[in-house]
Design an enzyme around this catalytic site. Structure first.
Site, mmCIF file in Angstrom:
data_model
loop_
_atom_site.group_PDB
_atom_site.id
_atom_site.type_symbol
_atom_site.label_atom_id
_atom_site.label_comp_id
_atom_site.label_asym_id
_atom_site.label_seq_id
_atom_site.Cartn_x
_atom_site.Cartn_y
_atom_site.Cartn_z
ATOM 1 N N ASP A 47 0.856 -1.182 0.000
ATOM 2 C CA ASP A 47 0.000 0.000 0.000
ATOM 3 C C ASP A 47 0.891 1.232 0.000
ATOM 4 O O ASP A 47 1.830 1.330 0.810
ATOM 5 C CB ASP A 47 -0.898 0.009 1.247
ATOM 6 C CG ASP A 47 -1.940 1.108 1.185
ATOM 7 O OD1 ASP A 47 -2.955 0.922 0.495
ATOM 8 O OD2 ASP A 47 -1.715 2.146 1.821
ATOM 9 N N LEU A 48 0.635 2.159 -0.931
ATOM 10 C CA LEU A 48 1.470 3.360 -1.044
ATOM 11 C C LEU A 48 1.140 4.325 0.096
ATOM 12 O O LEU A 48 -0.035 4.614 0.359
ATOM 13 C CB LEU A 48 1.249 4.046 -2.392
ATOM 14 C CG LEU A 48 1.559 3.210 -3.642
ATOM 15 C CD1 LEU A 48 1.390 4.062 -4.904
ATOM 16 C CD2 LEU A 48 2.969 2.626 -3.586
ATOM 17 N N ASP B 241 -4.379 2.535 -4.637
ATOM 18 C CA ASP B 241 -2.912 2.561 -4.531
ATOM 19 C C ASP B 241 -2.389 1.288 -3.895
ATOM 20 O O ASP B 241 -1.359 1.293 -3.225
ATOM 21 C CB ASP B 241 -2.461 3.796 -3.743
ATOM 22 C CG ASP B 241 -3.061 3.848 -2.336
ATOM 23 O OD1 ASP B 241 -3.881 2.949 -2.028
ATOM 24 O OD2 ASP B 241 -2.717 4.754 -1.570
#
Length: 557
Positions: A432-433, A475
């Site tokens: 996960d960004l 994302d």
């Protein structure tokens, strides 16, 4: 005298013929000589008539029928020149010499005759005979004004008189037989009568040959139509097979090369067009020389025959290797080409390249069929492109080009079965960004989308080609690391991904900084099903976020 006249009548002359000759003669001796000469001529003509009738039965074509007669008439009838002219329904209503014998072949090469109403070249015996359906004479070429057009040329060959008798197919005049004599007023009624009888027989044979030819042509056309329909059906059937584009085009090429009535050599290729670079890429080939596979792998529009077909967008034909054939090499065998552009809605999709023997004579039927083949191939290529696009949309993320969530789970299930069967270990990474929402909010979605694309490239570059990377949504990304030896391999890859994502992103002059959190689960230590591994990786991901982000955690926590 009476006995001789009686014999004359028995030999086919009527009393009126005898009286005519006696009245025209100055003495009895002269009358007897004329009667004898005409009888001999009649006997001669009868020999020609029956002799030719036997020969006509052996003719295998209309042209051979004409040629045999011209030869017979010159050798047996004593004419200087005999020729057959067929009328043409062209713009100028011309008469085309198709067979001849005797002197004057050069005369025929330069002869201009038509059968129109007003043309100067239509006033001689041939044009009149074709127009009227009746025999016509030029009794004395030296003085007949209708023969003025041909007088100089005919005089060179000692022609003095001529006769044209129409050839008919049923009630329709199709041409004329022309007899040229070296004597003025040469054609007397008896002679004309027999020549007309012979011509009538020829007309019957012409009708027979033409009806036979029409029947054969109809049979041939029906056979070709059936073979053409079969080929098109086979092309469409091939397009339904579960093949990649190149394999599909190869199957289509083999179908085209197998059409029985097409005079094609057993080799060829199909190119696909790339409009962005204006080049053709060889997508399928059959029995092409190795050197051509190298030199013709990519061809610019306008180069060599295939490139010219792409640029000009119409079928190109050549019966030999000419100056437009720019791809040459030592040992190149003589040949010709059909290059068929594949076009749909004015968009060039490719080019079909076929080979023919040197000297091949193209036909309208070939070109019409190949044009239909080009249209069919265009439909096949378009359909396959749509299938590929739908497949892409179903399996891949449109923004990054990575697998989507559904495809990633399908791949993961396959990997579980493989690992179970081979007793292997693999790892699931949930990524996960960190900080991406802030980049998106401040710089807008176009910049955010580009950061996502760049992040996808960095993640993919951090793993091996045998590993699987996917965008799971928003994302979030997923990675399958296969063929692991121990846990340290997974940790090394996870650390590399954190480092790569932590580097700045420059998009249109804007510096963007993000990080990533990674959760890891291992098969079979943390689960033996997709659901178990996803749950463990997700729990590890949130542990990484709670631990300060921009790091990774492995389950169990």
């Amino acid at each position: 005298m009476k006995a001789r006249i009686s014999a004359t009548v028995e030999n086919g002359y009527g009393a009126s013929d005898v009286r005519r000759i006696i009245n025209q003669s100055k003495s009895k001796k002269q009358a007897i000589r004329r009667l004898s000469a005409e009888l001999i001529q009649k006997h001669h003509l009868l020999n020609v008539f029956y002799g030719y009738g036997q020969a006509a039965a052996s003719a295998s074509s209309e042209k051979e029928l004409y040629s045999q007669f011209c030869d017979f008439a010159v050798k047996q009838g004593g004419y200087l020149l005999v020729w057959v002219g067929l009328k043409r329904d062209d713009q100028y209503q011309t008469v085309e010499p198709v067979a001849w014998a005797g002197t004057g072949s050069d005369y025929l090469r330069e002869l201009s005759v038509d059968w129109s109403e007003r043309g100067k070249s239509a006033q001689g015996p041939t044009g009149k005979a074709i127009r009227s359906g009746q025999s016509h004479f030029c009794r004395n070429m030296a003085v007949d004004p209708a023969f003025r057009t041909w007088r100089t040329k005919s005089g060179c060959f000692r022609f003095a008189s001529s006769l044209a008798i129409p050839i008919k197919e049923g009630q329709t005049v199709c041409g004329a037989i022309n007899f040229h004599s070296g004597v003025a007023n040469a054609f007397h009624p008896m002679e004309v009568d027999h020549l007309e009888r012979i011509t009538a027989q020829i007309s019957l044979w012409v009708r027979f040959f033409r009806e036979s030819d029409r029947a054969l042509r109809l049979d041939e056309l029906n056979r070709r139509a059936l073979e053409s329909r079969t080929a098109i059906s086979a092309l469409l059937e091939a397009s339904l097979r579960d093949l990649d584009t190149n394999s599909l085009l190869l199957a289509a090429l083999q179908v085209i090369l197998s059409v029985p009535w097409l005079s094609l050599e057993s080799k060829g290729s199909i190119f696909l067009a790339d409009p962005s670079t204006r080049t053709l890429r060889m997508a399928a080939q059959y029995r092409m020389a190795a050197i051509l596979l190298d030199r013709c792998r990519t061809i610019p529009y306008g180069y060599c025959l295939c490139g010219r077909a792409a640029e000009q967008r119409h079928i190109l034909f050549t019966d030999r290797v000419d100056e437009h054939h720019e791809v040459t090499f030592d040992g190149l065998q003589p040949h010709g080409h059909y290059c068929v552009p594949i076009i749909s809605n004015d968009t060039l999709l490719g080019v079909l390249n076929l080979y023919v023997a040197q000297g091949h004579i193209p036909t309208s039927g070939e070109q019409e069929f190949l044009s239909m083949v080009g249209n069919t191939l265009a439909g096949i290529i378009e359909r396959k492109a749509i299938e590929v696009e739908l497949h892409q949309q179903a399996r891949f993320d449109s923004l990054t080009g990575l697998l989507n969530r559904r495809s990633f789970h399908d791949e993961m299930n396959r990997e579980i079965l493989r690992a179970r069967r081979e007793n292997k270990v693999f790892a699931l990474l949930y990524i996960d960004l960190d900080g991406f929402k802030r980049v998106n909010d401040i710089n807008g979605h176009p910049v955010g989308d580009e950061v996502l694309r760049m992040a996808a490239v960095r993640i993919a570059a951090s793993v091996r080609g045998s590993d699987t990377v996917a965008r799971l949504g928003g994302d979030e990304f997923g990675v399958l690391l296969v063929g692991l030896i121990d846990e340290n391999d997974t940790l090394a890859v996870a650390n590399k991904i954190v480092e790569q994502i932590g580097k700045r992103f420059i998009v249109g002059g804007v510096n963007c900084h993000i990080g990533c959190s990674i959760g890891i689960s291992l098969y079979p230590a943390h689960g033996t099903s997709l659901e178990e591994m996803v749950r463990c990786a997700d729990a590890a991901l949130y542990a990484a976020k709670r631990g300060g982000r921009n790091c990774f955690r492995i389950y169990p926590l």
